[in-house]
Motif scaffolding. Sequence first.
Motif, PDB file in Angstrom:
ATOM      1  N   GLN A  25       3.748  40.613  29.525  1.00 28.37           N
ATOM      2  CA  GLN A  25       3.264  40.358  28.172  1.00 28.37           C
ATOM      3  C   GLN A  25       4.215  39.428  27.438  1.00 28.37           C
ATOM      4  O   GLN A  25       5.429  39.484  27.640  1.00 28.37           O
ATOM      5  N   LYS A  26       3.655  38.600  26.563  1.00 27.04           N
ATOM      6  CA  LYS A  26       4.447  37.752  25.676  1.00 27.04           C
ATOM      7  C   LYS A  26       3.889  37.895  24.273  1.00 27.04           C
ATOM      8  O   LYS A  26       2.730  38.253  24.082  1.00 27.04           O
ATOM      9  N   VAL A  27       4.724  37.584  23.298  1.00 20.70           N
ATOM     10  CA  VAL A  27       4.307  37.594  21.899  1.00 20.70           C
ATOM     11  C   VAL A  27       3.980  36.159  21.501  1.00 20.70           C
ATOM     12  O   VAL A  27       4.685  35.220  21.885  1.00 20.70           O
ATOM     13  N   ALA A  28       2.906  36.000  20.747  1.00 16.02           N
ATOM     14  CA  ALA A  28       2.489  34.684  20.270  1.00 16.02           C
ATOM     15  C   ALA A  28       2.081  34.791  18.808  1.00 16.02           C
ATOM     16  O   ALA A  28       1.930  35.898  18.275  1.00 16.02           O
ATOM     17  N   VAL A  29       1.914  33.640  18.177  1.00 17.28           N
ATOM     18  CA  VAL A  29       1.462  33.567  16.791  1.00 17.28           C
ATOM     19  C   VAL A  29       0.131  32.835  16.799  1.00 17.28           C
ATOM     20  O   VAL A  29       0.028  31.729  17.334  1.00 17.28           O
ATOM     21  N   CYS A  30      -0.888  33.447  16.214  1.00 16.70           N
ATOM     22  CA  CYS A  30      -2.213  32.839  16.142  1.00 16.70           C
ATOM     23  C   CYS A  30      -2.634  32.826  14.684  1.00 16.70           C
ATOM     24  O   CYS A  30      -2.473  33.825  13.980  1.00 16.70           O
ATOM     25  N   GLY A  31      -3.141  31.701  14.225  1.00 14.70           N
ATOM     26  CA  GLY A  31      -3.526  31.636  12.825  1.00 14.70           C
ATOM     27  C   GLY A  31      -4.224  30.348  12.472  1.00 14.70           C
ATOM     28  O   GLY A  31      -4.795  29.665  13.329  1.00 14.70           O
ATOM     29  N   SER A  32      -4.139  30.001  11.213  1.00 22.35           N
ATOM     30  CA  SER A  32      -4.823  28.823  10.704  1.00 22.35           C
ATOM     31  C   SER A  32      -4.084  27.545  11.112  1.00 22.35           C
ATOM     32  O   SER A  32      -2.914  27.579  11.514  1.00 22.35           O
ATOM     33  N   GLY A  33      -4.793  26.430  11.015  1.00 23.00           N
ATOM     34  CA  GLY A  33      -4.199  25.118  11.246  1.00 23.00           C
ATOM     35  C   GLY A  33      -3.490  24.976  12.583  1.00 23.00           C
ATOM     36  O   GLY A  33      -4.068  25.246  13.633  1.00 23.00           O
ATOM     37  N   PRO A  34      -2.210  24.571  12.552  1.00 17.83           N
ATOM     38  CA  PRO A  34      -1.484  24.275  13.790  1.00 17.83           C
ATOM     39  C   PRO A  34      -1.165  25.512  14.637  1.00 17.83           C
ATOM     40  O   PRO A  34      -0.659  25.389  15.744  1.00 17.83           O
ATOM     41  N   ASP A  39      -7.831  30.388  17.288  1.00 16.34           N
ATOM     42  CA  ASP A  39      -8.246  30.386  18.686  1.00 16.34           C
ATOM     43  C   ASP A  39      -7.015  30.687  19.533  1.00 16.34           C
ATOM     44  O   ASP A  39      -6.024  29.945  19.483  1.00 16.34           O
ATOM     45  N   VAL A  40      -7.064  31.754  20.298  1.00 19.32           N
ATOM     46  CA  VAL A  40      -5.914  32.188  21.098  1.00 19.32           C
ATOM     47  C   VAL A  40      -5.442  31.085  22.045  1.00 19.32           C
ATOM     48  O   VAL A  40      -4.241  30.950  22.306  1.00 19.32           O
ATOM     49  N   ASP A  41      -6.355  30.241  22.535  1.00 16.59           N
ATOM     50  CA  ASP A  41      -5.975  29.152  23.442  1.00 16.59           C
ATOM     51  C   ASP A  41      -4.962  28.195  22.807  1.00 16.59           C
ATOM     52  O   ASP A  41      -4.193  27.555  23.507  1.00 16.59           O
ATOM     53  N   ILE A  71       0.278  38.285  18.110  1.00 16.41           N
ATOM     54  CA  ILE A  71      -0.581  38.829  19.152  1.00 16.41           C
ATOM     55  C   ILE A  71       0.232  39.013  20.432  1.00 16.41           C
ATOM     56  O   ILE A  71       1.270  38.382  20.617  1.00 16.41           O
ATOM     57  N   LEU A  72      -0.250  39.895  21.287  1.00 21.80           N
ATOM     58  CA  LEU A  72       0.294  40.019  22.632  1.00 21.80           C
ATOM     59  C   LEU A  72      -0.636  39.261  23.561  1.00 21.80           C
ATOM     60  O   LEU A  72      -1.859  39.406  23.472  1.00 21.80           O
ATOM     61  N   ARG A  84      -3.877  41.967  22.753  1.00 20.50           N
ATOM     62  CA  ARG A  84      -4.269  42.618  21.503  1.00 20.50           C
ATOM     63  C   ARG A  84      -3.641  41.939  20.298  1.00 20.50           C
ATOM     64  O   ARG A  84      -2.600  41.313  20.398  1.00 20.50           O
ATOM     65  N   TRP A  85      -4.336  42.072  19.151  1.00 14.25           N
ATOM     66  CA  TRP A  85      -3.814  41.617  17.860  1.00 14.25           C
ATOM     67  C   TRP A  85      -2.833  42.671  17.367  1.00 14.25           C
ATOM     68  O   TRP A  85      -2.956  43.852  17.699  1.00 14.25           O
ATOM     69  N   GLU A  86      -1.888  42.289  16.498  1.00 13.42           N
ATOM     70  CA  GLU A  86      -0.887  43.236  16.023  1.00 13.42           C
ATOM     71  C   GLU A  86      -1.471  44.337  15.152  1.00 13.42           C
ATOM     72  O   GLU A  86      -0.995  45.456  15.204  1.00 13.42           O
ATOM     73  N   ALA A  87      -2.443  44.053  14.318  1.00  8.35           N
ATOM     74  CA  ALA A  87      -2.979  45.077  13.417  1.00  8.35           C
ATOM     75  C   ALA A  87      -4.243  44.558  12.749  1.00  8.35           C
ATOM     76  O   ALA A  87      -4.423  43.355  12.595  1.00  8.35           O
TER      77      ALA A  87
END
Length: 120
Positions: A25-34, A39-41, A71-72, A84-87
């Motif tokens: 597993q790795k931690v990533a940041v998913c959100g608006s714009g950049p 989109d998780v991709d 996200i994981l 999964r999303w954090e919350a």
Amino acid sequence: ESSLSRVALCGMLQFEVDCQTDLGQKVAVCGSGPLGGWDVDGCLVLDASKYPIWSGEIDISAACPVEFKYILVDTSGATPALIRWEADGRNRRADPRAACAKRLVLHHIFGDLERSTVEV
């Protein structure tokens, strides 16, 4: 205020998130714009060189402010696969312009939307 000065005031976001993960597993940041446009991709996968602190940075000059969640992901494939999303609930938000900063360092705990520290 010119558009150039607005860009100069809205620059880098550095993420530091405390998260225990399972193997693979790795931690990533998913959100608006950049941060992938939700989109998780296109998410920003963080680095674990200071495990359990995951870190990374991104230039958000063209998309300030941003909203995001941690996200994981599984990165064994060609693109990150969501685990999964954090919350549920509200998104996290960052706006270097509001802090009059060229760089904001965000310190968070995965899944804890209440506790956070911001360095300018």
